[in-house]
Design an enzyme around this catalytic site. Structure first.
Site, mmCIF file in Angstrom:
data_model
loop_
_atom_site.group_PDB
_atom_site.id
_atom_site.type_symbol
_atom_site.label_atom_id
_atom_site.label_comp_id
_atom_site.label_asym_id
_atom_site.label_seq_id
_atom_site.Cartn_x
_atom_site.Cartn_y
_atom_site.Cartn_z
ATOM 1 N N ASP A 276 47.890 8.391 88.031
ATOM 2 C CA ASP A 276 46.556 8.937 87.777
ATOM 3 C C ASP A 276 46.615 10.211 86.921
ATOM 4 O OD1 ASP A 276 45.529 6.926 89.471
ATOM 5 O OD2 ASP A 276 45.753 8.220 91.225
ATOM 6 N N ASP B 200 41.058 16.019 88.579
ATOM 7 C CA ASP B 200 40.318 15.982 87.306
ATOM 8 C C ASP B 200 40.059 17.426 86.886
ATOM 9 O OD1 ASP B 200 38.671 14.337 85.353
ATOM 10 O OD2 ASP B 200 37.103 15.633 86.148
ATOM 11 N N ASN C 133 33.088 5.458 98.671
ATOM 12 C CA ASN C 133 34.280 6.210 99.029
ATOM 13 C C ASN C 133 34.389 7.425 98.112
ATOM 14 O OD1 ASN C 133 36.600 6.771 100.481
ATOM 15 N ND2 ASN C 133 37.907 5.408 99.277
ATOM 16 N N ALA C 134 34.491 8.616 98.710
ATOM 17 C CA ALA C 134 34.478 9.872 97.954
ATOM 18 C C ALA C 134 35.875 10.221 97.461
ATOM 19 C CB ALA C 134 33.915 11.000 98.814
ATOM 20 N N ILE C 135 36.352 9.439 96.485
ATOM 21 C CA ILE C 135 37.602 9.776 95.809
ATOM 22 C C ILE C 135 37.429 9.554 94.313
ATOM 23 C CG2 ILE C 135 38.932 9.097 97.850
ATOM 24 C CD1 ILE C 135 40.015 6.739 96.178
ATOM 25 N N ASP C 136 38.490 9.852 93.561
ATOM 26 C CA ASP C 136 38.541 9.652 92.109
ATOM 27 C C ASP C 136 37.402 10.357 91.375
ATOM 28 O OD1 ASP C 136 40.690 8.142 92.795
ATOM 29 O OD2 ASP C 136 39.914 6.235 92.084
ATOM 30 N N SER D 146 35.557 4.322 94.815
ATOM 31 C CA SER D 146 36.718 3.443 94.863
ATOM 32 C C SER D 146 36.424 2.283 95.803
ATOM 33 C CB SER D 146 37.941 4.214 95.363
ATOM 34 O OG SER D 146 39.038 3.343 95.563
ATOM 35 N N PHE D 147 36.581 1.057 95.297
ATOM 36 C CA PHE D 147 36.348 -0.147 96.085
ATOM 37 C C PHE D 147 34.974 -0.091 96.760
ATOM 38 C CE2 PHE D 147 40.659 -0.467 94.974
ATOM 39 C CZ PHE D 147 41.069 -1.768 95.162
ATOM 40 N N TRP D 148 34.804 -0.680 97.939
ATOM 41 C CA TRP D 148 33.507 -0.772 98.587
ATOM 42 C C TRP D 148 32.440 -1.151 97.550
ATOM 43 C CZ3 TRP D 148 37.385 2.077 100.640
ATOM 44 C CH2 TRP D 148 37.674 1.821 101.978
ATOM 45 N N GLU E 65 37.903 1.492 90.561
ATOM 46 C CA GLU E 65 38.033 2.925 90.856
ATOM 47 C C GLU E 65 38.352 3.679 89.570
ATOM 48 O OE1 GLU E 65 40.995 2.872 93.875
ATOM 49 O OE2 GLU E 65 42.592 2.176 92.543
#
Length: 306
Positions: free
Chosen positions: A35, A94, A147-150, A167-169, A199
């Site tokens: 990443d 980021d 989902n609270a990522i990326d 991400s996903f979901w 994602e």
């Protein structure tokens, strides 16, 4: 998403000779990554990356020869524990410069969990590295629809900052952030979804369009990894983002930019700075560790390519 990394391992590979892609940068030095988020501040190129010891950092004077730097928050922060199981692991950071200061979003979670958080840190500059953590700015919980990522920070053509994530979901979302606090405000907008997994959103503009890049598939399954980079475009930052065939990315659309192949597979974790796209690809001859690749990103008839 997270993969166990041999952080700091040297991987001096002449990538130009190993890739069939045009305009591939020749890289050397510390190239093991996952990443990679690329940002050029003044004359120095920086990468922040997924790491199991805080937020991984690489730097380069020319964008070609890379050195491993000192991790940010390498000993972990106390509030992370409820999200990442009391580890030091950080995913998909980021970094940008905004309003005269450096800003750094990052994610803490565990693999396959929706109990996740996006944190924020600020510094006077990336090079100075005097990072102060501002805590969590967005969280998610089991049973929710995202989902609270990326995280990915982007400023639209009107000067309004935004944060994309997911991400996903149910996939990828974006929301405005306050120009001063850099925390989400107002409504969220659903940008993309895919049943195969999606994602690592990255938004940029070129000409009259906004472009949404995503990583689709499975990131970290060795030879069975299916990661690939896809994109769509929109005249509005909130979508709809359509691929070359006119399919909405909310309906699984997305034109493939890079699917890898040969020795290096499963490209993803993409980012763009100064017209250059960075991403990792898994080295099938070296334990499927992620390796840094960089290419000049160009646009032909309004569509990105390299």
């Amino acid at each position: 998403m997270f993969k166990h990394l041999k952080q700091g391992a040297a991987c001096a590979i002449a990538l130009l000779a190993l890739s069939a892609n045009a305009a591939t940068w020749t890289l050397s030095g510390d190239l093991v990554t996952h990443d990679p988020d690329l940002y050029k501040e003044n004359s120095t190129w920086w990468i922040v990356e997924t790491s199991d010891t805080g937020i991984g950092v690489k730097y380069s004077a020319d964008g070609h020869a890379w050195k491993q730097g000192v991790s940010i928050f390498g000993n972990g922060l106390s509030w992370w524990g409820q999200y990442n199981g009391n580890s030091k692991t950080v995913w998909a950071p980021d970094v940008h410069v905004w309003n005269g200061k450096a800003i750094l979003y990052y994610a803490v979670s565990t693999f396959g969990s929706q109990k996740s958080a996006i944190g924020l840190a600020t510094a006077s500059s990336i090079a100075t590295g005097n990072w102060t953590d501002q805590g969590a700015v967005l969280t998610s919980a089991a049973g929710g629809d995202f989902n609270a990522i990326d995280p990915n920070f982007f400023v639209d053509k009107a000067g309004q900052p935004w944060l994309s994530y997911g991400s996903f979901w149910t996939g990828i979302y974006t929301t405005r952030v306050d120009a001063n606090t850099l925390k989400p405000i107002g409504s969220r907008y659903h940008l993309a979804a895919d049943s195969s997994g999606i994602e690592n959103a990255f938004i940029m503009s070129n000409g009259s369009y906004y472009y949404l890049f995503v990583s689709k598939g499975t990131c970290c399954a060795g030879a069975n990894s299916t990661y690939h980079i896809s994109y769509g475009r929109s005249t509005s930052i909130t979508g709809p983002y359509l691929d070359k065939n006119g399919v909405n990315m909310l309906n699984g659309g997305g034109t493939t930019l890079d699917a890898g192949g040969g020795r290096f597979i499963a490209p993803g974790g993409e980012s763009v700075s100064n017209g250059v796209m960075a991403r990792h690809e898994l080295d099938s001859q070296n334990g499927y560790n992620g390796v840094l690749f960089m290419n000049d990103l160009t646009f032909v008839n309004g569509w990105p390519t390299y």
